[in-house]
Design a protein around this motif. Structure first.
Motif, mmCIF file in Angstrom:
data_model
loop_
_atom_site.group_PDB
_atom_site.id
_atom_site.type_symbol
_atom_site.label_atom_id
_atom_site.label_comp_id
_atom_site.label_asym_id
_atom_site.label_seq_id
_atom_site.Cartn_x
_atom_site.Cartn_y
_atom_site.Cartn_z
ATOM 1 N N VAL A 139 0.854 -1.190 0.000
ATOM 2 C CA VAL A 139 0.000 0.000 0.000
ATOM 3 C C VAL A 139 0.887 1.236 0.000
ATOM 4 O O VAL A 139 1.790 1.364 0.836
ATOM 5 N N GLU A 140 0.641 2.135 -0.944
ATOM 6 C CA GLU A 140 1.449 3.350 -1.085
ATOM 7 C C GLU A 140 0.573 4.589 -1.060
ATOM 8 O O GLU A 140 -0.618 4.536 -1.401
ATOM 9 N N SER A 141 1.177 5.700 -0.703
ATOM 10 C CA SER A 141 0.529 6.990 -0.856
ATOM 11 C C SER A 141 0.489 7.340 -2.342
ATOM 12 O O SER A 141 1.447 7.078 -3.073
ATOM 13 N N GLU A 142 -0.623 7.923 -2.790
ATOM 14 C CA GLU A 142 -0.715 8.344 -4.199
ATOM 15 C C GLU A 142 0.417 9.292 -4.580
ATOM 16 O O GLU A 142 0.833 9.341 -5.741
ATOM 17 N N ASP A 143 0.922 10.044 -3.596
ATOM 18 C CA ASP A 143 1.956 11.043 -3.864
ATOM 19 C C ASP A 143 3.361 10.458 -3.961
ATOM 20 O O ASP A 143 4.305 11.166 -4.309
ATOM 21 N N SER A 144 3.535 9.170 -3.612
ATOM 22 C CA SER A 144 4.875 8.574 -3.657
ATOM 23 C C SER A 144 4.796 7.094 -4.005
ATOM 24 O O SER A 144 5.435 6.258 -3.379
ATOM 25 N N ALA A 145 4.011 6.780 -5.035
ATOM 26 C CA ALA A 145 3.737 5.387 -5.388
ATOM 27 C C ALA A 145 4.807 4.825 -6.323
ATOM 28 O O ALA A 145 4.546 4.486 -7.480
ATOM 29 N N CYS A 146 6.029 4.677 -5.804
ATOM 30 C CA CYS A 146 7.139 4.237 -6.654
ATOM 31 C C CYS A 146 7.059 2.753 -6.998
ATOM 32 O O CYS A 146 7.461 2.343 -8.086
ATOM 33 N N LEU A 147 6.551 1.905 -6.105
ATOM 34 C CA LEU A 147 6.409 0.486 -6.421
ATOM 35 C C LEU A 147 5.281 0.271 -7.428
ATOM 36 O O LEU A 147 5.409 -0.525 -8.358
ATOM 37 N N HIS A 148 4.184 0.974 -7.236
ATOM 38 C CA HIS A 148 3.064 0.879 -8.182
ATOM 39 C C HIS A 148 3.525 1.236 -9.593
ATOM 40 O O HIS A 148 3.202 0.546 -10.569
ATOM 41 N N ALA A 149 4.321 2.308 -9.704
ATOM 42 C CA ALA A 149 4.828 2.728 -11.011
ATOM 43 C C ALA A 149 5.789 1.695 -11.584
ATOM 44 O O ALA A 149 5.770 1.404 -12.788
#
Length: 505
Positions: A202-212
């Motif tokens: 789970v990541e913050s939308e403002d720092s979603a480096c794994l999602h990207a």
């Protein structure tokens, strides 16, 4: 390969400084979400964060020569405290480079633990670059906050405890993600022993480096990183951590600031503990997962990863939590500029409570009000509200997702009165806060005089506080006092107040 971490996790020496943290059922959340919700309380570590595990596991394996040269670390706070405490235990000198934006509570605690603090840059990556420069110049050992096999193994001991504490089926574990050390350690261990259990980052939308990175199939660098959830404010996922995440993490969920704030409140309601924004990500992601999947009667675990939050941030968190839970809508509405309009507008809201009301006179035709309206949690209450008001011919704009409105505009509604505003008097009121308290207040105030200024915000206190401006002709001034006494609320006239004269009059 992820399998190589199992032996390292089993052999990790973390309990010289860390403790085995409890796993508690969040009874309120469990009842609301119709699932068995467990919180892994890493906020109960001696430094109020899981980061102590990885830092100590790395440092206790250093050679005597490496220890003599000292260690350096870059951190937004939690890893810094872990390194400082580990260094104190092992008798090693530690220099910690922290972003200038790091909460004071973390900086103070690092110094208290004996670490030398260097404040540099505005985000973790700035601090990391400077820390690596110190390694080259002074020969110190760099203790990475996440991208190191020994650090990952130390964090993996969280999973070892989870599987020992919960022997029954676990449907999913929700893990906050910054650089990925915690999710990599947990995923490697859980997938080896319980491959059927989902591990969800789970990541913050403002720092979603794994999602990207997952979407791109490779590590990417985010062009910009938000720092609300400072503990996970990382621009690029780690190399070692991404290798594990690609193989072992089932999915990544991202959450907004409002959703994180709502999760902080959820954790507080169930545990009476206040976690930091990064620490609440697991709960925030879990709630989105349950809503999306519609699952019931599952066992879901969220990692409460840290509790290092500045006290002065709590005001902002409290303001945003109701929006994150979809229990409040923020709207702008145009109403006629005439006596009785406020009361009529409040009646149009039905049985919904007003949580905030801001207004300043601008001209004789129309008034634009900024209002917060309480909704039932979840569902489509916002859409229903907007539809109902428009059916009653009010011009309405939904500002609930408007970041500028929520951060700035709500505090700036007002300003000096225009030149055509005459005979304004200002009163400040206190009244017992209860359901429909504001509506009762407006009903008693009635339409006797035109309201030219109004400010109200429900802060959950025992007393509501309202600032009201009214246009009262000089010949009627003597009636105001008698009228307000009849209403029965505490009040003070503030027409001569310096603040009013400077900013509103």
């Amino acid at each position: 390969m992820p399998d190589r971490y199992i032996k390292k996790i089993l052999e990790a020496r973390v309990y010289d400084v860390a403790v085995e943290t409890p796993m508690e059922e969040a009874k309120g959340l469990s009842e609301r979400l119709k699932n068995r919700i467990l919180l892994k309380r890493e906020d109960e570590q001696p430094v109020f964060s899981f980061k102590l595990r990885g830092a100590y596991n790395k440092m206790q394996q250093l050679t005597e020569e490496e220890r003599a040269c000292g260690v350096v670390a870059a951190s937004a706070g939690n890893h810094a405290q872990g390194v400082a405490m580990s260094a104190k235990k092992l008798g090693i000198k530690a220099t910690i480079v922290m972003p200038k934006t790091t909460p004071d509570v973390k900086v103070t605690n690092v110094r208290r633990l004996g670490g030398k603090v260097v404040l540099h840059g505005d985000a973790y990556d700035d601090a990391s670059t400077y820390a690596k420069k110190l390694v080259e110049e002074k020969g110190m050992t760099y203790v990475h906050p996440f991208d190191d096999p020994d650090v990952i193994a130390g964090q993996g001991t969280v999973a070892m405890e989870i599987l020992r504490q919960e022997s029954g089926p676990i449907d999913a574990i929700f893990v906050p993600v910054g650089g990925g050390g915690l999710v990599a350690g947990i995923a490697a261990y859980v997938k080896y022993l319980r491959p059927e259990t989902k591990v969800i980052g789970v990541e913050s939308e403002d720092s979603a480096c794994l999602h990207a990175a997952m979407a791109a199939g490779e590590r990417v660098v985010l062009p910009q990183v938000g720092i609300f959830a400072d503990g996970v404010a990382v621009a690029q996922i780690g190399e070692y951590t991404f290798e594990v995440a690609q193989r072992c993490v089932d999915e990544v969920i991202t959450c907004s600031t409002d959703e994180i704030c709502a999760a902080i409140k959820d954790i507080y309601d169930d545990t009476r503990s206040i976690c930091e924004p990064a620490g609440a990500l697991g709960v925030a992601g879990m709630k989105k997962y349950v809503e999306r999947e519609g699952c019931e009667d599952r066992t879901l675990i969220a990692i409460d990863s840290g509790a290092n939050v500045n006290f002065d941030r709590l005001r902002h968190i409290a303001e945003r939590s109701e929006l994150g839970e979809k229990r409040e809508a923020i709207i702008a509405a145009r109403i006629p500029e005439k006596a009785g309009s406020f009361k009529k507008f409040c009646s149009a809201l039905g049985k919904r409570n007003i949580t905030e009301f801001n207004y300043r006179y601008s001209d004789d035709s129309n008034a634009i009000v900024f209002a917060g309206i309480q909704l039932k949690a979840g569902g489509d209450g916002r859409d229903e509200l907007i539809t109902e008001l428009r059916e009653q011919e009010y011009e309405v704009e939904d500002l609930s997702d408007n970041e500028m409105a929520k951060i700035h505009v709500r505090y700036m509604v007002g300003g000096h009165a225009p030149g055509n505003l005459e005979n304004e008097v200002i009163y400040r009121f206190e009244f017992p806060e209860r359901p429909s308290a504001l509506m009762n207040f407006l009903s008693k105030l009635g339409g006797k005089w035109n309201i030219s200024l109004f400010h109200y915000r429900n802060h959950g206190a025992a007393y509501g506080r309202v600032l009201v401006g009214m246009q009262v002709p000089p010949e009627e001034r003597d009636q105001v006092g008698a009228f307000l006494k009849e209403i029965g609320y505490n009040y003070w006239e503030e027409t001569d107040n310096t603040a009013y004269q400077l900013f509103l009059g």
